[in-house]
Motif scaffolding. Structure first.
Motif, PDB file in Angstrom:
ATOM      1  N   GLY A 170       8.773 -45.270  17.469  1.00  0.00           N
ATOM      2  CA  GLY A 170       8.881 -43.889  17.921  1.00  0.00           C
ATOM      3  C   GLY A 170      10.231 -43.326  17.550  1.00  0.00           C
ATOM      4  N   GLY A 171      10.716 -42.388  18.336  1.00  0.00           N
ATOM      5  CA  GLY A 171      12.011 -41.797  18.027  1.00  0.00           C
ATOM      6  C   GLY A 171      12.352 -40.655  18.952  1.00  0.00           C
ATOM      7  N   GLU A 200       6.863 -38.881  14.624  1.00  0.00           N
ATOM      8  CA  GLU A 200       7.666 -40.076  14.350  1.00  0.00           C
ATOM      9  C   GLU A 200       6.848 -41.174  13.662  1.00  0.00           C
ATOM     10  N   LEU A 201       5.618 -41.391  14.090  1.00  0.00           N
ATOM     11  CA  LEU A 201       4.794 -42.429  13.458  1.00  0.00           C
ATOM     12  C   LEU A 201       4.406 -42.029  12.038  1.00  0.00           C
ATOM     13  N   GLN A 202       4.262 -40.723  11.803  1.00  0.00           N
ATOM     14  CA  GLN A 202       4.025 -40.249  10.439  1.00  0.00           C
ATOM     15  C   GLN A 202       5.263 -40.521   9.579  1.00  0.00           C
ATOM     16  N   HIS A 244      16.433 -41.938  27.647  1.00  0.00           N
ATOM     17  CA  HIS A 244      15.289 -41.724  28.532  1.00  0.00           C
ATOM     18  C   HIS A 244      14.064 -41.964  27.658  1.00  0.00           C
ATOM     19  N   LEU A 245      13.422 -43.117  27.841  1.00  0.00           N
ATOM     20  CA  LEU A 245      12.322 -43.547  26.978  1.00  0.00           C
ATOM     21  C   LEU A 245      10.981 -43.430  27.684  1.00  0.00           C
ATOM     22  N   ALA A 246      10.084 -42.636  27.088  1.00  0.00           N
ATOM     23  CA  ALA A 246       8.705 -42.521  27.556  1.00  0.00           C
ATOM     24  C   ALA A 246       7.811 -43.194  26.517  1.00  0.00           C
ATOM     25  N   VAL A 247       7.038 -44.196  26.941  1.00  0.00           N
ATOM     26  CA  VAL A 247       6.140 -44.901  26.026  1.00  0.00           C
ATOM     27  C   VAL A 247       4.702 -44.587  26.407  1.00  0.00           C
TER      28      VAL A 247
END
Length: 140
Positions: free
Chosen positions: A38-39, A54-56, A83-86
């Motif tokens: 991600g990013g 991001e995945l593209q 701050h990471l949202a998965v």
């Protein structure tokens, strides 16, 4: 004042309920550590849209974004507060043209905690390792 960096990641699942993990390139910040791909979320961008972008960019792949995998993880690094949202996701394509990573690995849940995770990703990996992945619903 601490710089806050909003980041989004993907816990990509395959048909065998394995989770895609990625190892950062050695020459990057947090190099050699494992993370969810991600990013950064750009200003005005929805987290799910940032994740697709991001995945593209990182893999040249298209994904379908599902529900949030765990509560947002907050971690203070020397370069800022992450701050990471998965979100759970699944692949629509499988190119894996690696840009920011040296390795990708499909892991069974039991294998997740054997990896050396980036600190912000660790609590989310822990939660995913204990989740019932068969209950994840994609609405797309």
């Amino acid at each position: 004042m601490t710089k806050v960096i909003n980041v989004v990641g993907a816990a990509i699942l395959n048909e065998n309920y394995q989770v895609l993990t990625t190892k950062r390139n050695d020459d990057r910040v947090l190099g050699t550590l494992w993370e969810f791909p991600g990013g950064k979320i750009e200003s005005g961008e929805r987290a799910q849209d940032a994740l697709k972008r991001e995945l593209q960019e990182e893999f040249n792949d298209q994904i379908e974004v599902g529900p949030l995998a765990a509560p947002v993880s907050v971690h203070q690094y020397d370069f800022g507060e992450i701050h990471l949202a998965v979100y759970y996701a699944k692949m629509d394509t499988h190119n894996f043209d690696l840009v920011a990573h040296s390795k990708v690995k499909w892991c069974r849940q039991a294998e997740l905690m054997q990896l050396h995770w980036a600190a912000a990703d660790l609590p989310i990996a822990t939660q995913i390792s204990q989740a019932n992945l068969r209950e994840i619903v994609f609405n797309g």
